[in-house]
Design an enzyme around this catalytic site. Structure first.
Site, PDB file in Angstrom:
ATOM      1  N   ARG A  90       0.886  -1.190   0.000  1.00 17.77           N
ATOM      2  CA  ARG A  90       0.000   0.000   0.000  1.00 17.77           C
ATOM      3  C   ARG A  90       0.914   1.228   0.000  1.00 17.77           C
ATOM      4  O   ARG A  90       1.795   1.339   0.838  1.00 17.77           O
ATOM      5  CB  ARG A  90      -0.933   0.020   1.218  1.00 17.77           C
ATOM      6  CG  ARG A  90      -2.184  -0.824   1.019  1.00 17.77           C
ATOM      7  CD  ARG A  90      -3.241  -0.527   2.069  1.00 17.77           C
ATOM      8  NE  ARG A  90      -4.100   0.578   1.701  1.00 17.77           N
ATOM      9  CZ  ARG A  90      -4.992   1.123   2.549  1.00 17.77           C
ATOM     10  NH1 ARG A  90      -5.106   0.659   3.776  1.00 17.77           N
ATOM     11  NH2 ARG A  90      -5.752   2.128   2.162  1.00 17.77           N
ATOM     12  N   GLN A 200     -15.136   3.098   6.835  1.00 11.87           N
ATOM     13  CA  GLN A 200     -14.359   2.791   8.052  1.00 11.87           C
ATOM     14  C   GLN A 200     -14.953   3.481   9.284  1.00 11.87           C
ATOM     15  O   GLN A 200     -14.822   2.989  10.394  1.00 11.87           O
ATOM     16  CB  GLN A 200     -12.894   3.239   7.897  1.00 11.87           C
ATOM     17  CG  GLN A 200     -12.082   2.416   6.925  1.00 11.87           C
ATOM     18  CD  GLN A 200     -12.039   3.055   5.554  1.00 11.87           C
ATOM     19  OE1 GLN A 200     -13.012   3.666   5.127  1.00 11.87           O
ATOM     20  NE2 GLN A 200     -10.940   2.912   4.859  1.00 11.87           N
ATOM     21  N   ASP A 241      -1.990   9.379   7.628  1.00 17.42           N
ATOM     22  CA  ASP A 241      -1.214   8.307   6.989  1.00 17.42           C
ATOM     23  C   ASP A 241       0.203   8.743   6.678  1.00 17.42           C
ATOM     24  O   ASP A 241       1.101   7.911   6.507  1.00 17.42           O
ATOM     25  CB  ASP A 241      -1.907   7.852   5.703  1.00 17.42           C
ATOM     26  CG  ASP A 241      -3.148   7.060   6.062  1.00 17.42           C
ATOM     27  OD1 ASP A 241      -4.188   7.688   6.318  1.00 17.42           O
ATOM     28  OD2 ASP A 241      -3.045   5.826   6.165  1.00 17.42           O
TER      29      ASP A 241
HETATM   30  O1  MRU Z   1      -7.494   3.240   4.066  1.00 20.46           O
HETATM   31  P1  MRU Z   1      -7.299   3.102   5.544  1.00 20.46           P
HETATM   32  O2  MRU Z   1      -8.486   2.558   6.255  1.00 20.46           O
HETATM   33  O3  MRU Z   1      -6.029   2.370   5.882  1.00 20.46           O
HETATM   34  O4  MRU Z   1      -7.112   4.609   6.028  1.00 20.46           O
HETATM   35  C1  MRU Z   1      -6.917   4.866   7.385  1.00 20.46           C
HETATM   36  C2  MRU Z   1      -6.814   6.314   7.697  1.00 20.46           C
HETATM   37  O5  MRU Z   1      -6.921   7.161   6.834  1.00 20.46           O
HETATM   38  C3  MRU Z   1      -6.474   6.682   9.115  1.00 20.46           C
HETATM   39  O6  MRU Z   1      -7.023   7.922   9.430  1.00 20.46           O
HETATM   40  C4  MRU Z   1      -4.954   6.751   9.275  1.00 20.46           C
HETATM   41  O7  MRU Z   1      -4.340   5.610   8.797  1.00 20.46           O
HETATM   42  C5  MRU Z   1      -4.563   6.980  10.672  1.00 20.46           C
HETATM   43  S1  MRU Z   1      -4.713   5.513  11.640  1.00 20.46           S
HETATM   44  C6  MRU Z   1      -4.306   5.860  13.229  1.00 20.46           C
END
Ligand code: MRU
Length: 357
Positions: A90, A200, A241
């Protein structure tokens, strides 16, 4: 944190089966399934398919992926290829590369007991993340306490996506201050952005807050603006991220629009992150690799049918084009502060340097 009253972490190594255990997040909130990752390919697939997701948890899974690679075949070429495949799994969350690099540094020059050295380091990465998330919570708690002292009523917090404990090892980043406030008896209520396309917010954040007994309401992603105009949001906290050394914050798609609405309504907009999420190299946010995911995540939706079976259905016109960008960037000027394990600082290069270098 708790699921049906029982304490869990999101990932752990089972010495008996020599496998890595995860909670399959693609099935939540409808089914709670613990899954085994037996080899590095399983770890790569779990990250790609988002059985595990959230920047710190992706990093932890990649660290365990290295352990599984060494366990499977200790040949240096195999391990090297596995590390490269893990990093590719990813692209946006910097924690992934951070964790793989840390594992690689630890293992370089080690000739004996490589597997136990690798396992110790992966466990250390997880333990450190848990401690950092707890500290983020204690630091962020002060902001919620201040709002409560002035307001003397329930503090309404808006969050986007899932930066909860399910995205980390424990506590979460954005949710950690909320859990700490709740434990201290401060009344909190969370506006949970649904977070299309993968939901999510609805599927994971609301679920984990429910399990901890924290009041929350799921809203469609476009509802935050009017709630802010009505004075129904006291603060926003989101995760990240990848946060650049400039203070620009890359996070789940839609975060930017929420930050703009918060700025227009003079509502504090905080980002909670551990230092493993800071990218010290990229200076221009346009250089951040933004993941583009399968269009099916938008055009189809999954849920329980009347027989309690998980079912996926098409909701868009068959001929429509679909673009599914997974992240966006909120420029530093819209961020009130960064809540880190070391304390709260401004979203600026000077403040970040002062705190971490
Ligand atoms: O695509 P995802 O579900 O991995 O995205 C997650 C997010 O955007 C979160 O806000 C980020 O990873 C912070 S997790 C503490």
């Amino acid at each position: 944190m708790k699921i049906e009253g029982q304490d869990y972490k999101t990932i752990w190594f089972d010495k008996k089966t020599k496998s890595v255990k995860i909670i399959d997040q693609t099935k939540l909130p409808h089914k709670f399934i613990i899954k085994d990752l037996e080899n590095v390919n399983d770890a790569i697939n779990a990250i790609k398919s988002m059985e595990v997701r959230g920047a710190p948890l992706i990093g932890a899974t990649a660290a365990y992926g290295v352990v599984l690679a060494v366990q499977e075949n200790n040949d240096p070429n195999f391990v090297k290829k596995s590390l490269a495949d893990l990093i590719q799994s990813r692209p946006t969350a910097i924690n992934l590369k951070w964790a793989v690099d840390r594992m690689m540094n630890k293992l370089s020059g080690v000739n004996n007991n490589i597997l136990s050295v690798a396992l110790e380091e992966a466990i250390d990465i997880c333990d450190q993340d848990e401690k950092f998330c707890e500290s983020i919570g204690l630091n962020g708690l002060k902001i919620i306490e201040d709002i409560y002292k002035k307001k003397k009523d329930t503090v309404n917090i808006l969050t986007h996506c899932n930066a909860g404990w399910l995205a980390t090892i424990n506590w979460g980043t954005a949710t950690s201050p909320i859990y700490h406030a709740h434990k201290k008896g401060i009344p909190v209520h969370v506006w949970v952005d649904e977070t299309r396309p993968r939901n999510q917010g609805a599927n994971l954040t609301s679920y984990e807050l429910n399990e901890e007994g924290i009041a929350n309401t799921i809203i469609a992603d476009n509802t935050g603006g009017i709630l802010m105009q009505r004075g129904d949001v006291d603060m926003c906290i989101v995760g990240s991220d990848r946060t650049l050394s400039t203070g620009d914050v890359c996070n789940k798609i839609g975060t930017y629009l929420k930050a703009l609405a918060a700025y227009d309504n003079k509502i504090p907009f905080y980002v909670a992150l551990p230092s493993s999420t800071i990218d010290w190299n990229i200076k221009n946010f346009k250089d951040i690799p933004i993941e583009e995911r399968n269009s099916e995540e938008l055009s189809h939706i999954e849920g329980l049918d009347k027989n309690n079976n998980l079912k996926k259905i098409l909701i868009y016109p068959k001929k429509s084009n679909v673009l599914n960008l997974a992240f966006d960037v909120t420029p530093a000027k819209y961020v009130t502060g960064l809540i880190t394990e070391k304390g709260i600082c401004k979203a600026s290069s000077d403040a970040l340097k002062k705190m971490f270098k």
